[in-house]
Scaffold this motif. Structure first.
Motif, PDB file in Angstrom:
ATOM      1  N   LYS A 151       0.861  -1.174   0.000  1.00  0.00           N
ATOM      2  CA  LYS A 151       0.000   0.000   0.000  1.00  0.00           C
ATOM      3  C   LYS A 151       0.899   1.225   0.000  1.00  0.00           C
ATOM      4  O   LYS A 151       1.385   1.643  -1.036  1.00  0.00           O
ATOM      5  N   ASN A 152       1.168   1.791   1.172  1.00  0.00           N
ATOM      6  CA  ASN A 152       2.126   2.894   1.243  1.00  0.00           C
ATOM      7  C   ASN A 152       3.559   2.373   1.271  1.00  0.00           C
ATOM      8  O   ASN A 152       4.514   3.124   1.076  1.00  0.00           O
ATOM      9  N   LYS A 153       3.685   1.097   1.576  1.00  0.00           N
ATOM     10  CA  LYS A 153       4.982   0.436   1.566  1.00  0.00           C
ATOM     11  C   LYS A 153       4.768  -1.035   1.236  1.00  0.00           C
ATOM     12  O   LYS A 153       3.646  -1.547   1.287  1.00  0.00           O
ATOM     13  N   ILE A 154       5.846  -1.712   0.886  1.00  0.00           N
ATOM     14  CA  ILE A 154       5.788  -3.146   0.617  1.00  0.00           C
ATOM     15  C   ILE A 154       6.186  -3.874   1.890  1.00  0.00           C
ATOM     16  O   ILE A 154       7.209  -3.553   2.506  1.00  0.00           O
ATOM     17  N   GLU A 155       5.367  -4.844   2.274  1.00  0.00           N
ATOM     18  CA  GLU A 155       5.671  -5.658   3.450  1.00  0.00           C
ATOM     19  C   GLU A 155       5.683  -7.125   3.044  1.00  0.00           C
ATOM     20  O   GLU A 155       4.705  -7.623   2.475  1.00  0.00           O
ATOM     21  N   VAL A 156       6.796  -7.784   3.357  1.00  0.00           N
ATOM     22  CA  VAL A 156       6.951  -9.193   3.026  1.00  0.00           C
ATOM     23  C   VAL A 156       7.255  -9.949   4.313  1.00  0.00           C
ATOM     24  O   VAL A 156       8.250  -9.669   4.986  1.00  0.00           O
ATOM     25  N   ASP A 157       6.378 -10.890   4.668  1.00  0.00           N
ATOM     26  CA  ASP A 157       6.584 -11.744   5.843  1.00  0.00           C
ATOM     27  C   ASP A 157       6.894 -13.156   5.372  1.00  0.00           C
ATOM     28  O   ASP A 157       6.083 -13.768   4.673  1.00  0.00           O
ATOM     29  N   ILE A 158       8.088 -13.663   5.749  1.00  0.00           N
ATOM     30  CA  ILE A 158       8.527 -14.989   5.306  1.00  0.00           C
ATOM     31  C   ILE A 158       8.818 -15.853   6.522  1.00  0.00           C
ATOM     32  O   ILE A 158       9.390 -15.390   7.514  1.00  0.00           O
ATOM     33  N   LYS A 159       8.451 -17.106   6.442  1.00  0.00           N
ATOM     34  CA  LYS A 159       8.727 -18.048   7.522  1.00  0.00           C
ATOM     35  C   LYS A 159      10.229 -18.356   7.600  1.00  0.00           C
ATOM     36  O   LYS A 159      10.893 -18.541   6.588  1.00  0.00           O
ATOM     37  N   GLU A 160      10.737 -18.408   8.818  1.00  0.00           N
ATOM     38  CA  GLU A 160      12.163 -18.638   9.057  1.00  0.00           C
ATOM     39  C   GLU A 160      12.633 -19.960   8.445  1.00  0.00           C
ATOM     40  O   GLU A 160      13.704 -20.021   7.831  1.00  0.00           O
TER      41      GLU A 160
END
Length: 490
Positions: A448-457
């Motif tokens: 949206k206003n920034k890119i957020e990427v959440d990845i499993k360890e």
């Protein structure tokens, strides 16, 4: 209901039609004899007077279209707007006037749509046929069997440019006709072999020019009234006997057709002589009907664009497995990003399938070659605008993002581009993605206003190069003012 608008070199035409009972019924037609091809100057620029007349025509057409509840509208422009150097100056004004995007289609796409209209009007699934369409600025030859096209060629000769070149002062002579016919034959002779009589059993004429010539022969009792070589030659001799356009007196020939009939007739005679055609049957179908059939097929999931992509991949011998992996991953990422309208979903899929076609040119900078090939290839079913969209996605699939320009600031496009970049990154790094689990367990995406990427360890541990590539991606997006946040969780 569908509408097809044809911005031809001689006339602007429109059909509004409805699909019912397995056929498309035309319920409204409109025509403006703009004669755009004759408005090109020696340098290839359209005159301001012609542009004004064309925009006024688009305004009238737009008003008519507003009276109908339409499922889809397609506005296509042919040869004159293909070659006019200031076409792109005219297009935005015309689009605002009619209220729909205008697509400048290739000669091959024009031929495909013409044949689609003719084939659906004729039926006869096994008939081998030749279709000839002589327009204002170009002539299309199409050979096919039933609904299937076997060969299409487009030649830059038409009734307007031939008339201007050989009958420009209005005089009609034996010598002028001889030169015009010879010129027409010389422009097609190198490509004529695939259209020889051994490839078809019946020839049809689909354009307004062809129908006007056939109608003129019939109404004026020339020979037996059919469009045979003998009768078109007799029509030629009649025109020569009149000596000047102002003295033509033929029943049923419209006034706006008179200045260009000699050019169309010279092309027709040249083709009939070159191809040894004895008889051509006029048919009340062509480009506009083909456009409406194409819209109907898209609405029922029979999309010619998908065939074009598959053909292109096969022709350039691209690895289909890797292409499908990138395409599937890109679409999955795009869905995770929840685009506002999803307008780029299909184009993202096709871009994924075509992402490395540039490898046939060079492995170095293949994304640039892919972008060029897709932008400039003849891909039947695609509009110029669509090919440009896919070309931009392919150019931006790797490397810096500054080269994408303003397109990057359209939210759904940016999401599509991020999706393609991630898909290419993972696939080319030989990371096998379980796309079913991916959306639920391994990665979360937001933009949206920034890119957020959440990845499993655990997933990062399994693919150690991931950290490096993701850090590079952070840098590229930050260069264009977009924060890119990476989170790794247990």
């Amino acid at each position: 209901m569908f509408a097809a608008v044809d911005l031809g070199s001689n006339s602007f035409r429109m059909h509004v039609g409805r699909y019912e009972g397995g056929a498309i019924k035309v319920v409204k037609s409109a025509r403006d004899p703009i004669r755009l091809a004759s408005a090109l100057n020696a340098e290839g620029y359209l005159s301001q007077q012609a542009i004004t007349a064309a925009v006024e025509s688009m305004t009238r057409f737009g008003a008519i279209l507003q009276d109908y509840s339409l499922d889809a509208v397609r506005v296509v422009a042919t040869n004159t707007l293909r070659v006019a150097k200031n076409a792109q100056d005219f297009i935005p004004y015309a689009e605002r006037a009619i209220g729909y995007p205008i697509e400048i289609i290739s000669g091959e796409e024009e031929g495909r749509l013409i044949y689609m209209g003719v084939a659906n009007a004729l039926g006869q699934a096994e008939e081998q046929r030749l279709v000839i369409d002589i327009g204002g600025g170009s002539t299309e030859l199409i050979v096919g069997r039933g609904p299937h096209i076997r060969r299409v060629e487009s030649f830059s000769i038409g009734n307007v440019n031939q008339s201007l070149a050989f009958f420009g002062d209005g005089s009609i002579t034996e010598a002028a006709f001889a030169e015009a016919i010879l010129s027409a034959r010389s422009q097609v002779e190198d490509a004529i072999l695939p259209f020889g009589k051994q490839h078809w059993s019946k020839a049809y004429g689909s354009s307004g020019t062809m129908r006007a010539i056939a109608f003129t022969i019939s109404r004026n009792d020339i020979g037996d009234g059919r469009m045979t070589l003998k009768n078109v030659e007799a029509l030629k001799q009649y025109l020569i006997s009149r000596g000047n356009v102002s003295r033509i007196d033929l029943i049923g020939l419209k006034t706006d057709r008179m200045p260009v009939i000699m050019g169309g007739l010279s092309v027709l005679i040249g083709l009939m002589r070159e191809l040894k055609i004895d008889l051509i049957t006029p048919v009340q179908a062509g480009l506009r009907l083909g456009v409406m059939w194409d819209l109907q097929l898209r609405a029922t999931k029979h999309d010619r664009r998908e065939e074009s992509v598959d053909d292109f991949v096969q022709r350039l011998q691209i690895d289909p497995t890797r292409a499908r992996q990138v395409a599937a991953a890109a679409v999955t990422f795009y869905e995770l990003l929840r685009p506002n309208a999803g307008a780029y979903g299909k184009h993202l899929l096709w871009s994924g399938l075509l992402h490395d076609v540039g490898q046939v040119v060079s492995h170095t900078g293949y994304h640039k070659h892919s972008a060029y090939l897709v932008a400039n290839a003849d891909l039947p079913g695609f509009t110029t605008r669509e090919q440009k969209t896919m070309s931009t996605l392919l150019l931006g699939q790797k490397g810096n993002l500054r080269k994408i320009g303003a397109s990057l600031y359209e939210p759904d496009f940016a999401k599509a581009l991020l999706s393609l970049r991630l898909a290419v990154m993972f696939t080319h790094a030989h990371i096998e993605l379980d796309l079913g689990a991916l959306s639920l367990q391994q990665i979360r995406l937001k933009m949206k206003n920034k890119i957020e990427v959440d990845i499993k360890e655990a997933w990062v541990a399994e693919h150690p190069t991931m950290s490096y590539w993701m850090q590079k991606e952070q840098e590229f997006w930050r260069e264009v003012g977009m924060e890119f946040v990476i989170r790794v969780s247990a």
